[in-house]
Motif scaffolding. Structure first.
Motif, PDB file in Angstrom:
ATOM      1  N   PRO A  12       0.844  -1.202   0.000  1.00 15.18           N
ATOM      2  CA  PRO A  12       0.000   0.000   0.000  1.00 15.18           C
ATOM      3  C   PRO A  12       0.873   1.245   0.000  1.00 15.18           C
ATOM      4  O   PRO A  12       1.986   1.232   0.525  1.00 15.18           O
ATOM      5  N   PRO A  13       0.400   2.324  -0.604  1.00 15.24           N
ATOM      6  CA  PRO A  13       1.210   3.542  -0.641  1.00 15.24           C
ATOM      7  C   PRO A  13       1.404   4.134   0.752  1.00 15.24           C
ATOM      8  O   PRO A  13       0.594   3.909   1.652  1.00 15.24           O
ATOM      9  N   VAL A  14       2.479   4.884   0.902  1.00 14.13           N
ATOM     10  CA  VAL A  14       2.726   5.619   2.143  1.00 14.13           C
ATOM     11  C   VAL A  14       1.722   6.765   2.198  1.00 14.13           C
ATOM     12  O   VAL A  14       1.655   7.601   1.287  1.00 14.13           O
ATOM     13  N   ARG A  15       0.952   6.781   3.250  1.00 11.21           N
ATOM     14  CA  ARG A  15      -0.097   7.792   3.401  1.00 11.21           C
ATOM     15  C   ARG A  15       0.474   9.004   4.134  1.00 11.21           C
ATOM     16  O   ARG A  15       0.982   8.890   5.246  1.00 11.21           O
ATOM     17  N   ILE A  16       0.379  10.168   3.517  1.00 12.06           N
ATOM     18  CA  ILE A  16       1.092  11.354   3.994  1.00 12.06           C
ATOM     19  C   ILE A  16       0.115  12.478   4.321  1.00 12.06           C
ATOM     20  O   ILE A  16      -0.810  12.762   3.552  1.00 12.06           O
ATOM     21  N   LEU A  17       0.352  13.109   5.452  1.00 15.03           N
ATOM     22  CA  LEU A  17      -0.328  14.351   5.817  1.00 15.03           C
ATOM     23  C   LEU A  17       0.667  15.486   5.611  1.00 15.03           C
ATOM     24  O   LEU A  17       1.786  15.441   6.127  1.00 15.03           O
ATOM     25  N   LEU A  18       0.263  16.484   4.861  1.00 13.56           N
ATOM     26  CA  LEU A  18       1.127  17.625   4.545  1.00 13.56           C
ATOM     27  C   LEU A  18       0.543  18.877   5.175  1.00 13.56           C
ATOM     28  O   LEU A  18      -0.622  19.204   4.946  1.00 13.56           O
ATOM     29  N   ALA A  19       1.345  19.569   5.978  1.00 10.70           N
ATOM     30  CA  ALA A  19       0.864  20.789   6.640  1.00 10.70           C
ATOM     31  C   ALA A  19       1.864  21.920   6.462  1.00 10.70           C
ATOM     32  O   ALA A  19       3.020  21.810   6.879  1.00 10.70           O
ATOM     33  N   ASP A  20       1.413  22.990   5.835  1.00 10.75           N
ATOM     34  CA  ASP A  20       2.222  24.197   5.642  1.00 10.75           C
ATOM     35  C   ASP A  20       1.257  25.341   5.380  1.00 10.75           C
ATOM     36  O   ASP A  20       0.263  25.166   4.667  1.00 10.75           O
ATOM     37  N   ARG A  59      -5.011   9.173  10.209  1.00 18.41           N
ATOM     38  CA  ARG A  59      -3.941   8.335  10.744  1.00 18.41           C
ATOM     39  C   ARG A  59      -2.865   8.077   9.685  1.00 18.41           C
ATOM     40  O   ARG A  59      -2.622   6.936   9.255  1.00 18.41           O
ATOM     41  N   PRO A  60      -2.190   9.132   9.226  1.00 18.14           N
ATOM     42  CA  PRO A  60      -1.200   8.983   8.158  1.00 18.14           C
ATOM     43  C   PRO A  60       0.025   8.201   8.626  1.00 18.14           C
ATOM     44  O   PRO A  60       0.315   8.123   9.821  1.00 18.14           O
ATOM     45  N   ASP A  61       0.724   7.621   7.655  1.00 22.66           N
ATOM     46  CA  ASP A  61       1.981   6.942   7.969  1.00 22.66           C
ATOM     47  C   ASP A  61       3.072   7.950   8.307  1.00 22.66           C
ATOM     48  O   ASP A  61       3.927   7.696   9.157  1.00 22.66           O
ATOM     49  N   VAL A  62       3.048   9.084   7.629  1.00 21.69           N
ATOM     50  CA  VAL A  62       4.045  10.140   7.852  1.00 21.69           C
ATOM     51  C   VAL A  62       3.344  11.488   7.815  1.00 21.69           C
ATOM     52  O   VAL A  62       2.500  11.735   6.938  1.00 21.69           O
ATOM     53  N   ALA A  63       3.693  12.356   8.760  1.00 17.76           N
ATOM     54  CA  ALA A  63       3.210  13.739   8.740  1.00 17.76           C
ATOM     55  C   ALA A  63       4.381  14.654   8.401  1.00 17.76           C
ATOM     56  O   ALA A  63       5.414  14.601   9.067  1.00 17.76           O
ATOM     57  N   LEU A  64       4.229  15.441   7.360  1.00 15.58           N
ATOM     58  CA  LEU A  64       5.220  16.452   6.986  1.00 15.58           C
ATOM     59  C   LEU A  64       4.723  17.789   7.510  1.00 15.58           C
ATOM     60  O   LEU A  64       3.713  18.309   7.030  1.00 15.58           O
TER      61      LEU A  64
END
Length: 230
Positions: A12-20, A59-64
């Protein structure tokens, strides 16, 4: 019944939360991530509070997370995400003028640091490394993190480069790859070790270096000049 082996395409793809808070930055980062078929930006936020709320939902795998955002900055947002999910993986997006926040971000438990001006490949490498359980410092950030910790109030908490002399040859090999952002599984594949053995080596390394986590160990690896990239 024959067991099927999962291929990279099946993962499954890496699920990412992007915040800027800057729409142009979000657009640029999203475009870079979209180049990789194994990454999916599942949510975006323009402030820290919204990022925390979206992290609870998706519930992302990675939060940027950008360090400086309105309503709640990236550091407070990261801290809340760790309280909500102790295993959360957060990468802090920084600029050259934000060195003063590095010590606090480390204290909050950030898994990685990337400069917004970094090569796009560093962004992809960092997300993949952190998603796999590793720690990631882009080369430019590593030098700045080391400088901040050496000269700032947290200096006493970081080991000197000579402390790596306490490590065995195999532990030094593991540290060199850990400093490059590899996960335990990836280190094991590189060194032909089972993952449990790598985990034991990592635990021994943290104890001998007197550091709390993989990011601090990675910093020690960079400072000692033992990082292996390739």
């Amino acid at each position: 019944m024959q067991e099927t082996q999962e291929t990279p395409q099946d993962k499954p793809p890496v699920r990412i939360l992007l915040a800027d808070d800057e729409a142009m930055i979000r657009s640029g980062v999203r475009a870079i991530l979209a180049r990789h078929p194994g990454m999916d930006v599942v949510a975006e936020a323009a402030d820290g509070q919204a990022a925390v709320e979206l992290a609870r939902v998706h519930r992302p795998d990675v939060a940027l997370l950008d360090i400086q955002m309105p309503r709640m900055d990236g550091l407070d947002a990261a801290a809340q995400m760790y309280r909500d999910r102790p295993g959360a993986a957060v990468i802090m997006l920084t600029t050259f003028g934000e060195d003063k926040f590095i010590s606090r971000a480390l204290h909050e438990g950030a898994s990685g640091f990337l400069l917004k001006a970094d090569d796009p490949r560093e962004l992809l490498n960092g997300v993949l490394a952190v998603a796999a359980g590793g720690a990631y410092l882009s080369p430019h950030v590593a030098a700045r993190v080391i400088g901040v910790l050496r000269d700032g109030p947290a200096a006493r908490e970081t080991p000197s480069p000579q402390v790596v002399d306490r490590l065995t040859k195999r532990e030094l090999d593991v540290l060199a790859l850990l400093g490059a952002g590899l996960s335990n599984a990836e280190i094991g594949a590189e060194l032909f070790l089972v993952e449990g053995t790598v985990k034991a080596h990592v635990s021994a390394i943290l104890g001998k270096l007197g550091v709390r986590n993989r990011v601090e160990a990675a910093i020690a690896a960079h400072e000692a000049g033992v990082v292996r990239r390739g």
